[in-house]
Write a protein that holds these residues in place. Structure first.
Motif, PDB file in Angstrom:
ATOM      1  N   UNK A  38       9.578 -20.016   3.894  1.00 48.65           N
ATOM      2  CA  UNK A  38      10.215 -18.903   3.197  1.00 48.65           C
ATOM      3  C   UNK A  38      11.605 -18.640   3.768  1.00 48.65           C
ATOM      4  N   UNK A  39      12.369 -17.827   3.043  1.00 50.83           N
ATOM      5  CA  UNK A  39      13.691 -17.422   3.506  1.00 50.83           C
ATOM      6  C   UNK A  39      13.732 -15.908   3.628  1.00 50.83           C
ATOM      7  N   UNK A  40      13.774 -15.429   4.869  1.00 53.87           N
ATOM      8  CA  UNK A  40      13.906 -14.003   5.186  1.00 53.87           C
ATOM      9  C   UNK A  40      12.884 -13.135   4.456  1.00 53.87           C
ATOM     10  N   UNK A  41      11.583 -13.328   4.690  1.00 54.59           N
ATOM     11  CA  UNK A  41      10.578 -12.441   4.092  1.00 54.59           C
ATOM     12  C   UNK A  41      10.630 -11.065   4.755  1.00 54.59           C
ATOM     13  N   UNK A  42      10.627 -10.011   3.942  1.00 53.48           N
ATOM     14  CA  UNK A  42      10.795  -8.660   4.459  1.00 53.48           C
ATOM     15  C   UNK A  42       9.615  -7.737   4.168  1.00 53.48           C
ATOM     16  N   UNK A  43       8.571  -8.247   3.528  1.00 54.14           N
ATOM     17  CA  UNK A  43       7.414  -7.394   3.245  1.00 54.14           C
ATOM     18  C   UNK A  43       6.277  -8.243   2.710  1.00 54.14           C
ATOM     19  N   UNK A  44       5.054  -7.845   3.052  1.00 55.45           N
ATOM     20  CA  UNK A  44       3.840  -8.351   2.406  1.00 55.45           C
ATOM     21  C   UNK A  44       2.967  -7.150   2.101  1.00 55.45           C
ATOM     22  N   UNK A 396      11.915 -11.160  14.717  1.00 54.28           N
ATOM     23  CA  UNK A 396      10.881 -10.400  14.017  1.00 54.28           C
ATOM     24  C   UNK A 396      11.557  -9.570  12.929  1.00 54.28           C
ATOM     25  N   UNK A 397      11.371  -9.973  11.679  1.00 52.09           N
ATOM     26  CA  UNK A 397      12.065  -9.338  10.561  1.00 52.09           C
ATOM     27  C   UNK A 397      11.364  -8.082  10.061  1.00 52.09           C
ATOM     28  N   UNK A 398      10.044  -8.160   9.910  1.00 53.91           N
ATOM     29  CA  UNK A 398       9.333  -7.070   9.249  1.00 53.91           C
ATOM     30  C   UNK A 398       7.833  -7.269   9.438  1.00 53.91           C
ATOM     31  N   UNK A 399       7.069  -6.282   8.947  1.00 58.03           N
ATOM     32  CA  UNK A 399       5.617  -6.332   8.976  1.00 58.03           C
ATOM     33  C   UNK A 399       5.080  -6.093   7.573  1.00 58.03           C
ATOM     34  N   UNK A 400       3.792  -6.358   7.397  1.00 55.78           N
ATOM     35  CA  UNK A 400       3.150  -6.118   6.123  1.00 55.78           C
ATOM     36  C   UNK A 400       1.710  -5.700   6.329  1.00 55.78           C
ATOM     37  N   UNK A 401       1.098  -5.195   5.269  1.00 57.70           N
ATOM     38  CA  UNK A 401      -0.304  -4.784   5.327  1.00 57.70           C
ATOM     39  C   UNK A 401      -0.950  -5.071   3.980  1.00 57.70           C
ATOM     40  N   UNK A 403      -4.452  -5.141   1.262  1.00 64.34           N
ATOM     41  CA  UNK A 403      -5.350  -4.116   0.745  1.00 64.34           C
ATOM     42  C   UNK A 403      -6.565  -3.852   1.600  1.00 64.34           C
ATOM     43  N   UNK A 404      -6.845  -4.728   2.551  1.00 68.51           N
ATOM     44  CA  UNK A 404      -7.960  -4.533   3.467  1.00 68.51           C
ATOM     45  C   UNK A 404      -7.540  -3.852   4.769  1.00 68.51           C
ATOM     46  N   UNK A 405      -6.256  -3.487   4.873  1.00 69.61           N
ATOM     47  CA  UNK A 405      -5.764  -2.818   6.068  1.00 69.61           C
ATOM     48  C   UNK A 405      -5.348  -3.747   7.192  1.00 69.61           C
ATOM     49  N   UNK A 406      -5.409  -5.079   6.954  1.00 64.17           N
ATOM     50  CA  UNK A 406      -4.977  -6.034   7.966  1.00 64.17           C
ATOM     51  C   UNK A 406      -3.446  -6.100   7.997  1.00 64.17           C
ATOM     52  N   UNK A 407      -2.909  -6.465   9.160  1.00 62.53           N
ATOM     53  CA  UNK A 407      -1.460  -6.404   9.374  1.00 62.53           C
ATOM     54  C   UNK A 407      -0.884  -7.807   9.555  1.00 62.53           C
TER      55      UNK A 407
END
Length: 429
Positions: A38-44, A396-401, A403-407
């Motif tokens: 990927x290129x610069x992912x900022x959210x999941x 470290x660009x960003x974090x995501x979460x 629907x099951x609450x996993x990060x």
């Protein structure tokens, strides 16, 4: 994503001292690759009531879907590269910055994005000459024929803010437990909340007539382009914009609502040169910038010398503060990256806030992961050790979460939005 370009020579000077800082208590995790190339992912994130599909945004203007079988769809869910200003390959803070699904997405198919686009023609001549771009919040709809494709012609612009400099955009968005859309905005860019496009005497962060340096709260249902909730803290005042929910922020780089507990709003606010902070944002709260940097008084004309006293009555302290490696030898990074409160399947992690820092230096990729826990009436912060990757050293660009609450954590091996050298990891025991 780092909130300012740190001069290369200064970063090299502090590299050795930063890496020799004493270790703190640690939490041990593994990182499991779920997507790469990927290129610069900022959210999941996952849509409401859809725990299996995971949507990933790329700064360059793409939204992709990681399907339940773990494979990425070849065709993007949405491609708005043509709407985004041309990004600088070495480093840029503009682009496609956030995604939020309407709480009733399952039925209405509405979702929202923020992106850095071109300055509209009706803006003033001065802005066309001196300003960098316009930050947009826009609504889209899913295609009627394909749930894995957005309708690119369905765009409806909610907000647009002309932006003086390329950096400090903020522009996270998310729906709160009250059903309203929250929008984070940075102070407008450059440094010290000063210069073209910044309030001369107090900076944008403290200027209640500016939408910069704020958390905004709007109602996207019904009114065009949006309605202002009647219980917003500054409704009815002539000296403040009614959209403002909280203020005094520099560059809130990634916020999130806790999906459990008291549903609090966490925001990581990137500091200037000396201190990084994480805040719990509340109605009408003033988080200090540019009167304060973290818990410390701040002088925009002399940013590294923090005055002993300042007019900071009523300003709210961060829950977490740590030293920035630009001016401190004992430090943890140069640009805080906000994360999420864990609400997944691991009982030992429940209620812990996972977050990180972009890097300890601009010149060398050396990002960090952290976890914060409530301790009595306060919070404590620990380093996160990656057991299966002892040499973990990406930005470290960003974090995501999901629907099951996993990060998840999004990393990249380049400073700019190029190269396809990014990975998305799931944080696992």
């Amino acid at each position: 994503m780092v909130a300012r370009i740190v001069p290369l020579l200064l970063s090299i000077v502090f590299l050795v001292s930063a890496m020799s800082a004493p270790a703190s208590a640690q939490v041990t995790v593994n990182l499991q690759v779920v997507a790469e190339g990927l290129t610069a992912p900022l959210l999941l994130i996952s849509p409401p009531d859809d725990t299996k599909r995971r949507f990933i945004i790329e700064q360059i203007g793409l939204i992709k879907i990681l399907m339940p079988d773990g494979k990425m769809r070849d065709e993007p869910f949405l491609n708005i590269r043509h709407r985004i200003v041309r990004l600088m390959p070495d480093f840029d803070e503009r682009g496609l910055l956030a995604l939020a699904f309407h709480p009733d997405f399952k039925n209405n198919g509405k979702f929202y994005v923020t992106y850095s686009g071109y300055i509209p023609g009706e803006s003033t001549l001065d802005k066309h000459l001196w300003y960098s771009h316009t930050n947009y919040v826009a609504e889209y709809r899913v295609s009627k024929d394909n749930p894995n494709k957005a309708d690119p012609l369905s765009e409806r612009i909610l907000t647009r803010i002309d932006w003086p400099q390329f950096n400090h955009n903020g522009h996270w968005i998310g729906f709160g437990p009250d059903g309203y859309l929250y929008i984070s905005t940075g102070d407008g860019g450059y440094a010290n909340d000063w210069g073209i496009g910044h309030h001369v005497t107090k900076g944008n962060g403290q200027d209640l007539m500016s939408l910069n340096g704020k958390i905004l709260r709007v109602d996207v249902n019904g009114a065009t382009p949006y309605a202002v909730p009647g219980d917003n803290p500054f409704v009815g005042r002539t000296d403040a914009r009614p959209e403002i929910w909280a203020y005094g922020l520099r560059n809130p780089w990634r916020c999130s609502f806790d999906t459990g507990g008291s549903k609090e709003l966490f925001c990581a606010d990137v500091g200037q040169n000396a201190y990084e902070e994480v805040d719990i944002v509340t109605k009408g709260g003033n988080y200090g910038w540019r009167v304060r940097e973290g818990k410390h008084c701040f002088d925009y004309a002399n940013p590294n010398a923090h005055p002993a006293a300042c007019s900071d009555a009523g300003m709210i302290d961060p829950i977490i503060e740590y030293n920035n490696c630009n001016v401190h030898q004992t430090c943890k990074g140069i640009s805080v990256t906000g994360g999420y409160v864990y609400r997944g399947s691991q009982a030992a992690w429940q209620g812990k806030y996972f977050f990180g820092d972009w890097s300890r230096t601009f010149a060398v990729k050396n990002g960090s992961l952290f976890v914060a826990s409530r301790s009595g009436t306060g919070w404590t912060m620990e380093d996160v050790k990656v057991a299966n990757m002892p040499s973990f050293n990406s930005y470290v660009l960003a974090f995501g979460q999901d629907g099951d609450g996993e990060i998840y954590v999004m990393t990249q091996d380049t400073t700019g939005p190029v190269g396809g050298l990014a990975r998305v990891y799931k944080i696992v025991p």
